[in-house]
Enzyme design. Structure first.
Site, PDB file in Angstrom:
ATOM      1  N   THR A  41       0.825  -1.212   0.000  1.00 19.45           N
ATOM      2  CA  THR A  41       0.000   0.000   0.000  1.00 19.45           C
ATOM      3  C   THR A  41       0.856   1.258   0.000  1.00 19.45           C
ATOM      4  O   THR A  41       0.354   2.352  -0.235  1.00 19.45           O
ATOM      5  CB  THR A  41      -0.934   0.014   1.221  1.00 19.45           C
ATOM      6  OG1 THR A  41      -0.158  -0.180   2.408  1.00 19.45           O
ATOM      7  CG2 THR A  41      -1.952  -1.116   1.122  1.00 19.45           C
ATOM      8  N   HIS A  46       6.288   0.031   7.682  1.00 18.45           N
ATOM      9  CA  HIS A  46       6.594   0.728   8.934  1.00 18.45           C
ATOM     10  C   HIS A  46       6.710  -0.325  10.031  1.00 18.45           C
ATOM     11  O   HIS A  46       6.487  -1.524   9.793  1.00 18.45           O
ATOM     12  CB  HIS A  46       5.545   1.788   9.259  1.00 18.45           C
ATOM     13  CG  HIS A  46       4.131   1.288   9.249  1.00 18.45           C
ATOM     14  ND1 HIS A  46       3.616   0.475  10.239  1.00 18.45           N
ATOM     15  CD2 HIS A  46       3.122   1.480   8.355  1.00 18.45           C
ATOM     16  CE1 HIS A  46       2.354   0.197   9.979  1.00 18.45           C
ATOM     17  NE2 HIS A  46       2.018   0.789   8.844  1.00 18.45           N
ATOM     18  N   LYS A  83     -10.727  -1.000   8.131  1.00 18.84           N
ATOM     19  CA  LYS A  83     -11.068   0.219   7.394  1.00 18.84           C
ATOM     20  C   LYS A  83     -12.568   0.508   7.482  1.00 18.84           C
ATOM     21  O   LYS A  83     -13.391  -0.398   7.445  1.00 18.84           O
ATOM     22  CB  LYS A  83     -10.647   0.084   5.913  1.00 18.84           C
ATOM     23  CG  LYS A  83      -9.146  -0.107   5.718  1.00 18.84           C
ATOM     24  CD  LYS A  83      -8.370   1.099   6.149  1.00 18.84           C
ATOM     25  CE  LYS A  83      -6.874   0.892   6.039  1.00 18.84           C
ATOM     26  NZ  LYS A  83      -6.109   2.045   6.535  1.00 18.84           N
ATOM     27  N   GLN A 173      -6.993 -13.541  -0.986  1.00 20.84           N
ATOM     28  CA  GLN A 173      -5.946 -13.958  -0.063  1.00 20.84           C
ATOM     29  C   GLN A 173      -6.030 -15.455   0.213  1.00 20.84           C
ATOM     30  O   GLN A 173      -5.003 -16.117   0.392  1.00 20.84           O
ATOM     31  CB  GLN A 173      -6.015 -13.169   1.250  1.00 20.84           C
ATOM     32  CG  GLN A 173      -4.742 -13.364   2.075  1.00 20.84           C
ATOM     33  CD  GLN A 173      -4.720 -12.610   3.375  1.00 20.84           C
ATOM     34  OE1 GLN A 173      -4.669 -13.215   4.437  1.00 20.84           O
ATOM     35  NE2 GLN A 173      -4.765 -11.297   3.311  1.00 20.84           N
ATOM     36  N   LYS A 231      -1.211   4.725  20.224  1.00 19.62           N
ATOM     37  CA  LYS A 231      -0.936   3.755  19.172  1.00 19.62           C
ATOM     38  C   LYS A 231       0.553   3.487  19.028  1.00 19.62           C
ATOM     39  O   LYS A 231       1.361   4.409  18.991  1.00 19.62           O
ATOM     40  CB  LYS A 231      -1.507   4.260  17.840  1.00 19.62           C
ATOM     41  CG  LYS A 231      -1.515   3.201  16.744  1.00 19.62           C
ATOM     42  CD  LYS A 231      -2.317   3.651  15.550  1.00 19.62           C
ATOM     43  CE  LYS A 231      -2.386   2.551  14.493  1.00 19.62           C
ATOM     44  NZ  LYS A 231      -3.198   2.945  13.334  1.00 19.62           N
ATOM     45  N   LYS A 234       3.651   5.193  16.213  1.00 23.16           N
ATOM     46  CA  LYS A 234       3.308   6.539  15.758  1.00 23.16           C
ATOM     47  C   LYS A 234       4.001   7.572  16.636  1.00 23.16           C
ATOM     48  O   LYS A 234       4.109   7.406  17.849  1.00 23.16           O
ATOM     49  CB  LYS A 234       1.794   6.760  15.829  1.00 23.16           C
ATOM     50  CG  LYS A 234       0.992   5.926  14.823  1.00 23.16           C
ATOM     51  CD  LYS A 234       1.023   6.553  13.454  1.00 23.16           C
ATOM     52  CE  LYS A 234       0.042   5.846  12.507  1.00 23.16           C
ATOM     53  NZ  LYS A 234       0.024   6.476  11.178  1.00 23.16           N
ATOM     54  N   THR A 235       4.466   8.644  16.023  1.00 26.11           N
ATOM     55  CA  THR A 235       5.008   9.774  16.760  1.00 26.11           C
ATOM     56  C   THR A 235       4.293  11.025  16.269  1.00 26.11           C
ATOM     57  O   THR A 235       3.438  10.963  15.380  1.00 26.11           O
ATOM     58  CB  THR A 235       6.520   9.928  16.504  1.00 26.11           C
ATOM     59  OG1 THR A 235       6.737  10.261  15.122  1.00 26.11           O
ATOM     60  CG2 THR A 235       7.262   8.636  16.826  1.00 26.11           C
TER      61      THR A 235
END
Length: 420
Positions: A41, A46, A83, A173, A231, A234-235
């Protein structure tokens, strides 16, 4: 109990198993091939993507063969998991580019040589050219509508709406698992807890399309959470990417070293390959000597070395030490770009600049009077050197590699001076 499963359980990595007894019995008898996948995506993963693949690597270190899948086909569709609305479809060219980027990142984690060397696959190779009639007859026929509606990933989208495209994602999948079972003797799929529905659909296809008695399994991994409820990964500046152009090795190192005491032992178990005894020693250090941050330093070193290599780790440590001490004159321009990415900056012109004027122009000091006072009081350093002369003039000799000058006012207020 199987030593690998015992270790995974101690680390808290196992969330769900489709057949706990069958998995234990199979792993005790033989080495297997198993897979984990990711959709392209973006042009980088990450750190939220890491845990399933690091778990797959643990299987490889125990003698099993990992199959690493990057979803060139499923990436064109979009997984509805988690989502609330439809994904924006990407072009084939974008997805193929992203596939190549993710494959390079995954190659750093796995060993592709030897008797159980990893296999890298792309589901576009078998799904991309399939015609719609074949898809509907050979695969769609085996997956009931009621079965799919019962899946959380689909049920949670029924009120807000889901297209037929994303509705069929779980079948695509499932086709991956079936294809890898048939062509690579793949016996297990592992993934995050949000992939449970997709994994079990794959098992349903294998059960219906393979001879009776075919054995395949699924194992999911818990969602990584932080003790304070925020979370993971994440920053304030966004996600922590594996691509060094998106998140520099220094920023990557800093993310891990800033881990809270309440989280660091869990992350050592999840993300590093350190043995149990060493992690328990570090857990003791968190309790007895939290100010030394031994566990955080070890976590940051292990993760930065794994993803970016020893050279980048050494560089991150060097930048961190320079920023802590204020002795920045030995940093290279490349290191300055990493370490001072988020500090205030000012672009200066001219070969000679009066320090008092620069402090005001760059908004380091609010006025010339305050600037002179700051200098006189020893509160101003240039590239780590304290300046107390109010008549001081910066020249080219004050520039690191002719590109930057680093001014610090007080203990922590850095400003990066650039030159046009």
């Amino acid at each position: 109990m199987n030593e690998l499963l015992k270790d995974l359980a101690w680390r808290g990595i196992i969330y769900q198993q489709t057949d706990e007894v069958g998995i234990l019995d199979t792993l005790n008898k033989e080495s297997i091939s198993l897979y984990c996948g990711v959709d392209p995506t973006a042009d980088s993963m990450h750190i939220g993507h890491l845990l399933p693949f690091l778990t797959l690597r643990r299987f490889q270190l125990s003698g099993h063969r990992p199959i690493v899948l990057v979803g060139g086909a499923t990436g064109l569709i979009g997984d509805p998991s988690g989502k609330k609305e439809e994904r924006k479809l990407q072009t084939l060219e974008t997805v193929q580019y992203n596939v190549s980027c993710l494959q390079k990142q995954l190659e750093r984690i796995f060993d592709f040589e030897g008797s159980n060397g990893a296999i890298m696959v792309n589901n576009y190779d078998w799904a991309g050219s399939m015609d719609i009639v074949t898809f509907l007859r050979d695969f769609g026929k085996h997956v009931g509508i009621n079965y799919m509606l019962a899946k959380d990933t689909i049920a949670t989208r029924l009120d807000t709406g889901i297209s037929f495209t994303e509705f069929t994602y779980t079948i695509l999948q499932a086709m991956d698992f079936f294809h890898l079972y048939e062509n690579h003797e793949c016996r297990m799929q592992i993934g995050g807890s949000d992939q449970w529905g997709n994994i079990t659909t794959g098992l349903e296809l294998i059960r219906k399309m393979q001879p009776e008695g075919a054995k395949a399994y699924g194992l999911t991994i818990p969602l990584v959470t932080k003790a304070d409820g925020t979370k993971f990964g994440k920053t304030e500046s966004g996600a922590i990417w594996l691509d060094p152009e998106k998140t520099s090795p220094y920023e990557f190192y800093q993310f891990w070293i800033n881990t809270a005491d309440a989280d660091v032992v869990k992350y050592l178990k999840f993300f590093t390959f350190l043995p149990q005894a060493e992690i328990e020693e570090l857990a003791k250090a968190v309790m007895d000597e939290p100010h030394l941050r031994k566990a955080q330093k070890t976590l940051a070193e292990e993760m930065t070395r794994m993803i970016h290599g020893q050279e980048s780790l050494d560089q991150a440590i060097k930048i961190s030490a320079a920023l802590f001490s204020g002795d920045v004159k030995n940093l290279t321009a490349v290191e300055i770009k990493q370490g001072f990415k988020d500090v205030p900056s000012y672009t200066a012109t001219g070969e000679e600049i009066a320090l008092v004027d620069l402090l005001v122009d760059a908004k380091i000091s609010p006025s010339k009077r305050q600037a002179r006072e700051d200098i006189t009081n020893g509160a101003v350093t240039i590239n780590g050197e304290r300046i107390t002369d109010t008549a001081y003039v910066l020249t080219i000799s004050n520039r690191i590699e002719e590109q930057f000058t680093i001014i610090r006012r007080g203990k922590k207020k850095y400003t990066l001076i650039k030159y046009s």
